[in-house]
Scaffold this active site. Sequence first.
Site, short mmCIF file in Angstrom:
data_model
loop_
_atom_site.label_atom_id
_atom_site.label_comp_id
_atom_site.label_asym_id
_atom_site.label_seq_id
_atom_site.Cartn_x
_atom_site.Cartn_y
_atom_site.Cartn_z
CB CYS A 126 -0.94 -0.05 1.20
SG CYS A 126 -2.08 1.32 1.20
NE ARG A 163 -0.93 -1.37 -3.31
CZ ARG A 163 -1.37 -2.49 -2.84
NH1 ARG A 163 -2.34 -2.51 -1.97
NH2 ARG A 163 -0.86 -3.61 -3.26
CD1 TRP A 223 -7.44 6.66 2.32
CD2 TRP A 223 -7.32 4.72 3.41
NE1 TRP A 223 -8.71 6.21 2.52
CE2 TRP A 223 -8.68 5.03 3.18
CE3 TRP A 223 -7.00 3.53 4.07
CZ2 TRP A 223 -9.71 4.20 3.61
CZ3 TRP A 223 -8.03 2.72 4.49
CH2 TRP A 223 -9.37 3.06 4.25
CG ASN A 271 2.15 1.82 3.66
OD1 ASN A 271 1.82 2.99 3.55
ND2 ASN A 271 2.42 1.05 2.63
N GLY A 272 0.83 1.55 7.83
CA GLY A 272 0.44 0.87 9.06
C GLY A 272 0.25 1.87 10.18
CD GLU A 274 -19.47 -8.59 -4.81
OE1 GLU A 274 -19.30 -8.44 -3.59
OE2 GLU A 274 -18.73 -8.07 -5.66
CE LYS A 292 -17.67 -4.90 -6.47
NZ LYS A 292 -16.98 -5.96 -5.79
CD GLU A 351 -16.35 -1.82 -4.05
OE1 GLU A 351 -15.43 -1.61 -3.26
OE2 GLU A 351 -16.53 -2.93 -4.59
CG HIS A 371 -40.16 -11.48 6.86
ND1 HIS A 371 -41.23 -12.00 7.55
CD2 HIS A 371 -39.85 -12.40 5.91
CE1 HIS A 371 -41.53 -13.19 7.05
NE2 HIS A 371 -40.71 -13.45 6.06
CE LYS A 400 -7.95 -4.89 -5.74
NZ LYS A 400 -9.36 -5.27 -6.01
C1 AGP Z 1 -14.44 -5.39 -3.08
O1 AGP Z 1 -15.03 -4.76 -4.15
C2 AGP Z 1 -14.07 -4.57 -1.98
N1 AGP Z 1 -13.36 -3.42 -2.31
C3 AGP Z 1 -13.69 -5.25 -0.68
O2 AGP Z 1 -14.90 -5.65 -0.11
C4 AGP Z 1 -12.74 -6.46 -0.70
O3 AGP Z 1 -13.37 -7.54 -1.31
C5 AGP Z 1 -12.35 -6.81 0.75
O4 AGP Z 1 -11.67 -5.72 1.31
C6 AGP Z 1 -11.51 -8.06 0.83
O5 AGP Z 1 -10.30 -7.91 0.18
P1 AGP Z 1 -9.39 -9.15 -0.17
O6 AGP Z 1 -10.17 -10.01 -1.11
O7 AGP Z 1 -8.18 -8.55 -0.79
O8 AGP Z 1 -9.11 -9.88 1.11
#
Ligand code: AGP
Length: 616
Positions: free
Chosen positions: A28, A54, A99, A125-126, A494, A498, A501, A517, A611
Amino acid sequence: MKAPANVKQSIDFLRQICKISALKSQMCGIFGYVGSRSDAGQLVVNGLKNLEYRGYDSWGVAQKHGSTVAVTKDTGKISSVNAEDFSEECGLAIAHTRWATHGGVTQQNAHPHLNSNSTIAVVHNGIIENYQELRNELMAKGHVFLSETDTEIIPHMIEEELRQTDDFASAVRNACHRFTGRYGILAFHTESNTLVATRTGSPLIVGVGDHGYFIASDIPAFMEHTKVVQYLDDGEMVVTDGQSILFTDLETGEEHPKREIEITWSVEEAQKGEYAHFMLKEIMEQKDSIARAVNQDEQQIQVIADAIRNAQGTFLVGCGTAHKACMAAEYFFSVVSGHHVNVTSAGEFKVHHHFLKPDSLLIVVSQSGETADVLEAMSIAKAKGAKVLAIVNVEGSTIDREADYTLLINAGPERAVASTKALTGQMAVLMMIAYAMVEKLHEGKTLLLNTVSMINDMLNPRYIALLEEVAEEIQHHEDLYIIGKSWNYPMALESAIKIQEVSYIHAEGFASSELKHGPIALIEEETPCIALVGNDEVTPDIISNTIELKARGARTIGIAPKNNEAFDTWIKVPDAGAAQAIVNIIPIQVLAYFLAVKRGKDPDMPRNLAKSVTVK
Ligand code: AGP
């Protein structure tokens, strides 16, 4: 050898029959170079541009010019920065995309950070968890801080340690001994031509070039210069002057020998090519990437299937999209193999650890192989003596290296923040395992390969244009609902991820049976509602739920192999039987992409997201 009778024997057996790459990859916003090239500044700026996907909010570069450091940093996008502006002669530079975690998005908080007399530059990072305590200690000694970050204590702490030793690397090592948390650090000092990196939790990879060494959080940073890499493991330090390199234990200083590994991803795979965005490119690549996922060594799939059968409890975990792949797999294992598996989001796994036994199997699913919650789940399982099987895309990632065994999905680099081709690859692999559990691996493989060829036909320009039209029509709605049943239920969840985000539309997914419900109260005149439908025994139920939505005024969009009067708009998908979930999610990915573009959002770099989520 006798057939494996339990999970441990299965994993051992897998290790024997398949070549395990012991050391490999990534993650990252860090990049540094030291060597005989004189364009280090330009080189690291260009490398940072390759790490853009990222997610970040500011960037910065530190170049060593003789015995001074030149720092350039700002908020905003590195893509608009002209690399030519960094053409002053320089052989050592570090760079970072930040970030914001500790401290707002400001130029002052962007990395690199320097010590009191600007002789030490650091990118990180971290999170340094004990930074407040260390900052107070340093302030008491007269150090003045210019930012709100945890990172800034690092160069100041190294400065303190340099009072005890002349050796910069030793000072970095001693400073790191004071830090708690997970981090990846790159540092240099004006007094030496040495680049020092340490890692505990945040990935760093060394690129071995002809004219020096690169150190980055992710391979694309240096892929155009070299494909030969060496992986830094947690608790290690690396020191290089551009001519030689030394890996040591961060704690003890003991030397750690490293292998050089050649990576297989091509530069083209990691570039956008003819596409406007990585997201669309990666969606379109699925006709090939799913086939690559399916093309696994059959014997190893069978051994894994047997291991699941023999395990005292199989647990599947992942986060976000990967978690939805696990949820879909729960249906594959139930419907195809009649076998129960336990699925949880990795972040919730801690609560379920009581059920783990030494003969349990944890299957972790991840694109990046770096997700912190998944890594935590793995440690919990290991502490209980259970074995961990990883299904990942990034070879050499931390999850790959820490798992007892890894199955790579071979989707190729996924650079858009929104995961697309990794999901379908993960589902394909999990479906094959489900078929293998009932001795029907070939049936499963054939189904998946037929599905791949149907996806190939489906993803034609006319189809993409139709999805663009649908996006055009619904783009101004602020709420959107998706329903599914059976394996289409996780795909509804899912779909919501999509769309949320990348387009920032409020999208929610439901099991279609749940509508009455509660959620149906949300439906108003013209609210767009998407139904993910197959051609199986649950089809009548979801059609009837779609009619209920239509009766309340919803504008219904059916993604289904057959048209139905329940749909105001029909998006045709091939009839893929048990693989319907893999097919149905693809038009949603395209729709999400166009919704983002039409709403003026960048689908590759959604706000607030990264990412790889390497923090809990
Ligand atoms: C997916 O579109 C997301 N950006 C996110 O949910 C992602 O799937 C999640 O952070 C897990 O990431 P990974 O598959 O790299 O572990």
